[in-house]
Design an enzyme around this catalytic site. Structure first.
Site, short mmCIF file in Angstrom:
data_model
loop_
_atom_site.label_atom_id
_atom_site.label_comp_id
_atom_site.label_asym_id
_atom_site.label_seq_id
_atom_site.Cartn_x
_atom_site.Cartn_y
_atom_site.Cartn_z
N SER A 175 -5.68 6.10 -1.66
CA SER A 175 -5.90 4.79 -0.73
C SER A 175 -4.62 3.98 -0.90
CB SER A 175 -7.30 4.20 -1.28
OG SER A 175 -7.03 3.65 -2.24
N LYS A 176 -4.72 3.14 0.17
CA LYS A 176 -3.56 2.33 0.21
C LYS A 176 -3.51 1.22 -0.94
CE LYS A 176 -1.41 0.33 4.18
NZ LYS A 176 -1.56 -0.19 5.51
N ARG A 177 -4.83 0.99 -1.47
CA ARG A 177 -4.92 0.03 -2.52
C ARG A 177 -4.48 0.39 -3.81
NH1 ARG A 177 -10.54 -0.25 -3.66
NH2 ARG A 177 -10.88 0.90 -1.81
N GLN A 178 -4.50 1.67 -4.04
CA GLN A 178 -3.72 2.15 -5.51
C GLN A 178 -2.26 2.29 -5.42
OE1 GLN A 178 -6.14 4.62 -7.99
NE2 GLN A 178 -7.88 3.86 -7.06
N GLY A 179 -1.64 2.26 -3.92
CA GLY A 179 -0.26 2.52 -4.11
C GLY A 179 0.20 2.93 -2.42
#
Ligand code: GLU
Length: 477
Positions: free
Chosen positions: A254-258
């Site tokens: 996911s975008k949240r982790q990179g």
């Protein structure tokens, strides 16, 4: 339809090319090239609510940057166009009508409020939320009346309510779904636009797609798709659902982790060669343990049989390792072109191309990404700055003696090479008594700005004798 292999990448333009999409496109490309088939790009842009300005351009640009050329699609055309679904809406409506005529789809007059209420009630009862099928039961007359009253409607697929559907997936083999778990999917929305499901099936058939390669998240939609193929009397394609790409903590990438956008990786200084190689191994493995492949080599090696069943972790360290491999091994001139924008950003003067390429050869041995190059090259381009501790070393008597000796002898060197610099270093030891750290540390500090770093010969070779003398002069007290 012929038995030609035709695969398609069918992205919904969201604004960027997700690395999961890049993997699908890459496998499509590899399979088409390997088999002499065709790789089609189709833009699934029927969701007007999710329209993003410039999204398609971005997508095409990203594909181009990594070298995945398609045979048919936007800009290149082809016999099965248009390749934008937004230009094919009439086709979907006609096929939706056919499904309704065959009693495999029905008009649903439920309002968004009613649907929300249904879902809330199901949730309260601890049930799975899905359309309860109340409009399935409307008689022809009831439907006519609602239409005459101008009620808005959607068209839903009328999937079987009992039994199971079994199909084969090239990665997962036999798959079975109970029909009772499958929703009556909306095919045409109240605005007259199709949903993904109808448009995707109609186009895959009309475009002669033989193999559908896509992410595992679409597996649960496949029963609905197969049902449509059955009603239309069409031969379904072969199904290939790729395993998830995971974060290091095994959650879905996911975008949240990179970063997840292809262009972000390229912007950060990963080479297309590295990204492609890395992505290829996220869901596929070779017959050997080999990990480094060019795109052409991947074409040779690729086989659908060696797709992985379980998810692969997106390991950024591995990507960096691959990138440094390609940085070190591709041609200097190519790396120099790729590195140029990063230097331009810092405003340093790289017009001396010979010097620039020498610096590239220096930096590529030490960097994981192109973005790290300007910082590594800084001592070659900008004036040196010394810390207090540095100054102390520069001022030591022995250091000063070394510098003075070099001011005198360095200009005598005709050609900078290991032999000439070593000879000078030996003479320096004889003349000043400085050796080892006492010799190398101050010299490197004075002309390169740090005690550690590359060989003196390399530094002097890149900077040139004039520049070295200028720097030595600055540290002589
Ligand atoms: N438009 C879908 C997506 O963006 C395509 C899925 C498929 O390949 O069937 O993921």
């Amino acid at each position: 339809m012929s038995s030609e292999i035709r695969v398609r990448f069918a992205p919904s333009p969201t604004g960027y090319l997700h690395v999961g999409g890049l993997r699908t496109a890459l496998y499509d490309y590899l399979y088409a090239r390997k088999t002499g088939g065709k790789f089609v790009l189709r833009i699934e842009d029927t969701d007007q609510a999710r329209y993003v300005e410039g999204a398609v351009e971005n997508l095409l640009k990203s594909l181009k940057m990594v070298g995945l050329e398609y045979d048919e699609g936007p800009e290149v055309g082809g016999d099965f166009g248009p390749y934008y679904q937004s230009q094919r809406t009439e086709l979907y409506l006609a096929h939706a009508r056919e499904l309704v005529d065959q009693d495999a789809a029905y008009r649903c007059f439920c309002t968004p409020e009613e649907l929300t209420q249904q879902r809330e009630e199901q949730k309260a009862l601890g049930l799975d939320t899905r359309y309860d099928g109340r409009c399935r039961k409307l008689t022809k007359e009831e439907t006519e009346t609602k239409l005459a009253n101008g009620n808005t409607f959607t068209i839903r697929l009328k999937v079987p309510r009992e039994g199971e559907i079994v199909f084969f997936d090239l990665v997962r083999d036999r798959i079975a779904f109970q029909w009772e778990t499958v929703d009556d999917q909306v095919l045409i929305k109240s605005d007259g636009f199709p949903t993904y499901h109808l448009a995707n099936v109609v186009d895959d058939h009309l475009m002669g797609i033989s193999h559908v390669i896509r992410g595992e998240e679409w597996l649960s939609s496949t029963p609905k798709h197969i049902f449509m193929y059955q009603i239309f009397g069409w031969k379904p394609p072969k199904w290939i659902h790729l395993p998830l790409i995971l974060n290091p903590d095994k959650s879905k990438l996911s975008k949240r982790q990179g970063d997840v956008a292809t262009e972000d990786f390229l912007k950060k200084g990963f080479l297309p060669e590295a990204l492609i190689n890395f992505i290829a191994l996220l869901g596929w493995h070779s017959a050997s343990d080999r990990e480094l492949y060019t795109l052409d080599e991947l074409v040779q090696e690729f086989s659908l049989k060696r797709l992985n069943k379980s998810g692969s972790v997106f390991d950024i360290e591995k990507l960096k390792w691959m990138n440094s491999h390609y940085l070190k091994t591709l041609e200097t001139g190519y790396i120099a072109i790729k590195a140029t924008p990063y230097f331009k950003e810092t405003g340093v003067d790289i017009s001396d191309r010979e010097k620039f390429e020498q610096i590239i050869d220096f930096a590529r041995e030490r960097a994981a990404t192109l973005a790290e190059f300007p910082e590594l090259a800084k001592p070659f381009y900008t004036e040196l700055e010394f810390s207090e501790e540095n100054n102390e070393l520069l001022e030591v008597e022995m250091s000063q003696n070394v510098f003075k000796f070099w001011m005198e002898k360095l200009p005598e060197i005709i050609e900078v090479n290991v032999a000439s610099i070593n000879a000078l270093l030996n003479q320096t030891t004889e003349a000043t008594g400085a050796k080892g750290k006492d010799l190398y540390f101050p010299l490197r500090l004075a002309i390169f700005g740090s005690i550690h770093g590359p060989e003196l010969t390399m530094i002097i070779g890149i900077l040139g004798i004039e520049k070295c003398l200028e720097r030595l002069k600055k540290v002589i007290r």
